[in-house]
Design a protein around this motif. Structure first.
Motif, short mmCIF file in Angstrom:
data_model
loop_
_atom_site.label_atom_id
_atom_site.label_comp_id
_atom_site.label_asym_id
_atom_site.label_seq_id
_atom_site.Cartn_x
_atom_site.Cartn_y
_atom_site.Cartn_z
N ASP A 27 0.84 -1.19 0.00
CA ASP A 27 0.00 0.00 0.00
C ASP A 27 0.88 1.25 0.00
O ASP A 27 1.56 1.53 0.98
CB ASP A 27 -0.89 -0.04 1.25
N ILE A 28 0.85 1.98 -1.08
CA ILE A 28 1.71 3.15 -1.22
C ILE A 28 0.88 4.43 -1.14
O ILE A 28 1.41 5.54 -1.29
CB ILE A 28 2.50 3.05 -2.56
N ALA A 29 -0.40 4.29 -0.88
CA ALA A 29 -1.32 5.44 -0.92
C ALA A 29 -0.84 6.64 -0.08
O ALA A 29 -0.93 7.78 -0.57
CB ALA A 29 -2.71 5.00 -0.49
N PRO A 30 -0.34 6.45 1.14
CA PRO A 30 0.10 7.61 1.91
C PRO A 30 1.16 8.45 1.19
O PRO A 30 1.12 9.67 1.22
CB PRO A 30 0.67 7.00 3.19
N ILE A 31 2.11 7.77 0.53
CA ILE A 31 3.16 8.48 -0.20
C ILE A 31 2.54 9.26 -1.36
O ILE A 31 2.86 10.42 -1.59
CB ILE A 31 4.22 7.48 -0.71
N LEU A 32 1.63 8.61 -2.07
CA LEU A 32 0.99 9.27 -3.22
C LEU A 32 0.25 10.53 -2.76
O LEU A 32 0.33 11.58 -3.41
CB LEU A 32 0.02 8.31 -3.91
N ARG A 33 -0.47 10.40 -1.66
CA ARG A 33 -1.21 11.56 -1.15
C ARG A 33 -0.28 12.71 -0.79
O ARG A 33 -0.52 13.87 -1.13
CB ARG A 33 -2.03 11.15 0.08
N LEU A 34 0.82 12.36 -0.12
CA LEU A 34 1.78 13.39 0.29
C LEU A 34 2.43 14.05 -0.93
O LEU A 34 2.61 15.27 -0.96
CB LEU A 34 2.87 12.79 1.20
N LEU A 35 2.76 13.22 -1.92
CA LEU A 35 3.36 13.78 -3.14
C LEU A 35 2.38 14.77 -3.79
O LEU A 35 2.77 15.83 -4.26
CB LEU A 35 3.74 12.67 -4.11
N MET A 73 3.35 -2.03 8.94
CA MET A 73 3.63 -2.50 7.58
C MET A 73 5.08 -2.19 7.19
O MET A 73 5.79 -3.04 6.66
CB MET A 73 2.64 -1.84 6.61
N ILE A 74 5.51 -0.96 7.50
CA ILE A 74 6.88 -0.57 7.18
C ILE A 74 7.87 -1.48 7.92
O ILE A 74 8.85 -1.96 7.37
CB ILE A 74 7.14 0.91 7.55
N HIS A 75 7.57 -1.73 9.18
CA HIS A 75 8.45 -2.58 9.97
C HIS A 75 8.49 -4.01 9.43
O HIS A 75 9.56 -4.61 9.32
CB HIS A 75 8.01 -2.58 11.43
N GLU A 76 7.34 -4.54 9.11
CA GLU A 76 7.29 -5.94 8.68
C GLU A 76 8.04 -6.17 7.38
O GLU A 76 8.51 -7.27 7.11
CB GLU A 76 5.84 -6.42 8.55
N PHE A 121 3.12 -1.92 17.62
CA PHE A 121 3.09 -0.62 16.96
C PHE A 121 1.69 -0.05 17.11
O PHE A 121 0.71 -0.79 17.20
CB PHE A 121 3.45 -0.76 15.48
N THR A 122 1.60 1.28 17.12
CA THR A 122 0.28 1.88 17.31
C THR A 122 -0.38 2.24 15.98
O THR A 122 -1.59 2.47 15.95
CB THR A 122 0.38 3.14 18.18
N LYS A 123 0.37 2.28 14.92
CA LYS A 123 -0.24 2.60 13.63
C LYS A 123 -0.04 1.44 12.66
O LYS A 123 1.06 0.88 12.58
CB LYS A 123 0.39 3.87 13.05
#
Lengths: 812, 94
Positions: A791-799, B42-45, B35-37
């Motif tokens: 899921d890359i959506a957060p990066i896309l939104r920030l960009l 996901m980033i950690h895994e 993790f709380t978020k």
């Protein structure tokens, strides 16, 4: 039934059979080959004692091995298995392969394993040759006549007595090493195929058979490596074999194996050479187990498979395939399992519980490989054995840390012996012995530290509860970091602490950080601040100037440098000329590790404070918290200033150059270090400036926008590279980009200003935004084809929101 | 007296804080770190290089880090007519 009895009879001494069959041989060329090879192997035939090959080492069923009628009571009674030689075998299945010499068999076994990854089609004998016992053949009477024909060699079994040396410690080293190498190769291929889920049936059976019937070999190996007689080569390969063995039997593992290996670490209280060797052997095994990866494929391997492996030869010309078909032709009528070697049939029958997994046996396979598909998903998993091993080790860990710490202290006091100081012969011997001792200790310590690193590493996939007992002792271990240590150990220790402060992968993402880790970070900060740890780091020696204790070579020991001159090799030191310019440099990798460690410690420190203060700010007075922050900021700034000026000095930067330039330059060959260091500086900046940008000096010093711009410059604004970094799991670039975009979205004006300050002519802001927009397009295209792995959506939104800010910025 | 009370207070407060922390936690399935978020988890895994992140070929079981590499790899299993070729590159069996 009949065929199996035939197979049993096949277990005779093949060399006898060959010599009996020779008159009827149809293929003289092969015969010649064999004879030639025999001549090579036994050049000393005239001597009374000669060495021959004996297959069947793993045939443990004493029922199968019948004592030869010709063998008289021998002096070496226990170590002897003499089997009845086959008189006349009507069905000569393995005829062609029987004609091969041992050497050919061995090389065929090895090439089949390494090239084709399959043992199907090989004769029983070929499979046995690599694992035979060492044996000694003595002529019984003086009837042996050298002057006859060459074929005489072992014509009549009544002429000779064969002694089989069963205990490994009496084997000559080269024979032992060959045996162990074959074993290791077989296990290696087995485990590789097991992990992929497809095993060549024959490999699997051979492995199972070896392990089930010859379990004493592994016990013997451990004993052998614990005795003083084994060489380093034997110890090394034995540790590999024991590891493979333990991983193969992982499901039904006996705790006593692990206990034996762990207890081995503490068998003697006196630290001598042998004890160090024993500890190292056990550590090697444990390390291999802990580091074992179930899916371990090298990145380059997929390419290598595509190009270097030849396509399979067509069936008509495939020697092994046709041979195998011929073999299985008559046998299928008598018994379905007779295609398997006899020593395996009983085992397969016993093992019917596994028949669901090994259903591939009976299915006809066209090119000769009995290909077994493993369906049992458990067989891929080594978590259980890792868990047992770490649990057993955890109990003993404090004691082990203590004894290794003592060893390290010994080593830092001890001056490594210098072999080039020419003294008299007697002294020289002692120097060499001391040097060996020193190297063994150093090696043992290195193994220990890297084992520790593996256990606490996030990538090892051990549960955090399991690794907890191992992280508690790190703080005291840090005290051992001193300038008298050999550089190799110093570097390995830095690596261990870097692994413990797993900032980019874990700590940066957590709200609550473990106390041990915070304590370690504090200690390192204090070490930098008060104890001049940076200045006392071991340095690389480029001249032969031995006056400075700090100078160490990076091959581990202090050695005289060898100077190559055009005509002669001379070890004469040119100290007079070189001392004028003692070019002393730091090892780059050591510098990188130290810098990253300091940056991570600072980041952990800031994050810890940040977590506490953000929660308590509700009821405690803002003023107190602010006072605390001032003190903390001063500490951090002092540490970072020290780091900066130290790096500027060592890397010969201009005193006015910005921190970001040094950072990118230092880490330009290590992307994972670089990106983690970038995350650290970004987090320190945003962590410290969370209230009204209170510390402009620190922010200006670490300016994360400068770092990002320098980074883009280094990768020449390639959005493809950014995409690769995002997709791969090797760096924490996803985390970095996420935090950086958040940071510039909040501090947009600062971002624009920094771009402007950084610009030397060209418009840096436009270039940077072009890279980001192109990155967004590329990600968007992959996402629309649902090719993006997560899921890359957060990066896309920030960009997108940064683009909006950019466009709004342009309008104003 | 104020100082004494403050220390006392601090202890209690941190205890309280720990207990009352909202329990919406996300646990790593490899190392059980919390993790709380969910995105942080996901980033950690991803660090653990989990097999789920990689892509495996359904014909020969080979693993790939990127799906486009897997697509490229799949072409070796099919001949020019588009027929699937089950030749395994590891053990040479069909």
């Amino acid at each position: 039934m009949m065929s199996s009895s035939n197979n049993n009879n096949n277990n005779g001494i093949f060399i006898n059979k060959i010599s009996e069959n020779q008159p009827e041989l149809q293929q003289p060329s092969i015969k010649r080959q064999r004879i030639d090879a025999n001549n090579e192997q036994h050049p000393s035939k005239a001597t009374p004692t000669q060495v021959v090959a004996k297959s069947l080492s793993f045939l443990d069923d004493s029922g199968n091995s019948t004592s030869s009628s010709s063998s008289s009571p021998s002096p070496v009674n226990e170590s002897e298995i003499i089997l009845k030689p086959e008189e006349n075998d009507p069905i000569e299945k393995d005829e062609e392969q029987l004609l091969m010499s041992d050497k050919e068999c061995l090389s065929m076994f090895q090439t089949q394993l390494t090239h084709n990854q399959c043992l199907c089609g090989l004769s029983e004998r070929t499979l046995k040759i690599p694992f035979r016992y060492y044996s000694i053949v003595k002529p019984k009477k003086q009837t042996y006549n050298r002057n006859e024909k060459d074929e005489i060699d072992l014509k009549k079994s009544s002429d000779v007595q064969v002694h089989y040396v069963k205990s490994l410690e009496h084997w000559p080293e080269d024979f032992l090493l060959k045996f162990l190498s074959n074993l290791q190769l077989l296990f290696h291929i087995y485990l590789k195929q097991n992990a992929k889920g497809n095993i060549c049936g024959k490999i699997m059976e051979l492995c199972d058979c070896l392990i089930r019937n010859q379990i004493h070999i592994f016990e013997e190996l451990i004993q052998l490596c614990n005795s003083s007689i084994s060489s380093n080569f034997v110890s090394y390969i034995s540790s590999k074999i024991i590891t493979y063995f333990l991983i193969i039997i992982k499901d039904e593992i006996d705790r006593k194996w692990i206990d034996t290996i762990v207890d081995n670490l503490f068998t003697s209280d006196h630290v001598d050479n042998l004890a160090v060797k024993k500890v190292n052997f056990s550590l090697d095994i444990i390390k291999c187990i802990v580091e074992w990866k179930d899916h371990d494929e090298h990145i380059l391997e997929e390419d290598a498979n595509g190009f270097t492996n030849l396509p399979p030869p067509p069936l008509e010309t495939n020697y092994f395939a046709t041979l195998h078909r011929d073999q299985s032709g008559p046998s299928t009528s008598s018994s379905s399992s007779s295609a398997l070697p006899s020593y395996l049939t009983s085992h397969v029958a016993n093992n019917s519980g596994r028949s669901s997994a090994t259903s591939g046996h009976n299915s006809p396979v066209s090119n000769g490989c009995h290909f077994v598909q493993l369906t049992d998903s458990e067989s891929f998993d080594t978590a259980h054995i890792k868990c047992i091993t770490t649990k057993t080790l955890a109990n003993k860990w404090p004691a082990l840390v203590r004894s290794i710490s003592e060893l390290i202290m010994q080593l830092s006091v001890e001056i490594p012996p210098n072999p080039t100081q020419q003294q008299n012969q007697h002294n020289n011997h002692r120097t060499i012995a001391r040097r060996m001792n020193f190297e063994n200790k150093e090696n043992c310590i290195l193994t220990f530290i890297s084992l520790w690193e593996s256990i606490i590493s996030v990538r090892t996939n051990l549960s955090v509860v399991e690794t907890l007992p191992f992280t508690t002792h790190l703080v005291n271990f840090e005290l051992l970091l001193n300038q008298n240590l050999p550089c190799t150990i110093y570097k390995q220790m830095l690596q261990l602490f870097n692994e413990a402060l797993c900032y980019g992968s874990t700590l940066a993402l957590q709200d609550m950080m473990p106390e041990d880790t915070c304590e370690l970070a504090h200690k390192i900060i204090r070490h930098v601040k008060d104890n001049r740890i940076l200045e006392t780091m071991p340095r690389q020696i480029n001249s032969t100037n031995h006056s400075d204790d700090n100078l160490k070579t990076f091959i581990g020991l202090d050695c005289e440098s060898v100077i190559f001159s055009p005509n002669s090799l001379t070890t004469q030191c040119l100290s007079t000329s070189l001392n004028d310019h003692p070019s002393v440099t730091f090892d780059k990798s050591l510098l990188q590790k130290m810098t990253l460690l300091v940056l991570k410690s600072v980041a952990v420190y800031v994050k810890e404070i940040r977590c506490d203060s953000s929660d308590s700010s509700i009821d405690s007075s803002d003023y107190d918290a602010f006072q605390d922050m001032i003190v903390i900021e001063r500490t951090i700034r002092e540490v970072l200033k020290k780091l900066e000026s130290f790096m500027k000095n060592t890397l010969e930067f201009h005193p006015e150059s910005h921190f970001s330039k040094i950072l990118i330059h230092l880490f330009d060959d290590q992307d994972d270090f670089l990106i983690e260091a970038m995350v650290c500086t970004l987090d320190v900046t945003s962590g410290i400036s969370f209230r009204n940008n209170a510390f402009p000096e620190l922010v200006a010093m670490l300016n994360p926008v400068y770092t990002f711009l320098e980074f883009l410059k280094m990768i020449s604004n390639s959005s493809d590279l950014l995409l690769d970094l995002l997709v791969s799991t090797e760096t924490c670039f996803l985390l970095y980009l996420l935090r950086f975009l958040k940071y510039i979205r909040i501090n947009w004006s600062m971002f624009v200003q920094s771009c402007r300050d950084c610009g030397m002519g060209g418009n840096v802001l436009d270039n940077t935004m072009t890279v980001m927009i192109s990155l967004r397009y590329k990600i968007g295209r992959l996402v629309s084809k649902s090719l993006y792995p997560y899921d890359i959506a957060p990066i896309l939104r920030l960009l997108e929101s940064c683009e909006n800010l950019y466009e709004g910025n342009e309008l104003s | 007296m104020f100082a004494v009370m403050r220390i006392d207070n601090d202890d209690r407060r941190s205890d309280f804080r720990r207990k009352m922390r909202p329990k919406c936690e996300f646990v790593c399935k490899f190392c059980q770190r919390r993790f709380t978020k969910p995105y942080n988890l996901m980033i950690h895994e991803r660090t653990h290089k989990s097999p789920e992140v990689t892509f495996s070929c359904e014909i020969c079981g080979k693993y790939f880090k990127r799906q486009d590499n897997l697509r490229q790899h799949r072409s070796i299993h099919s001949d020019s007519y588009g027929n699937t070729n089950y030749n395994c590159c590891n053990c040479r069996s069909y």
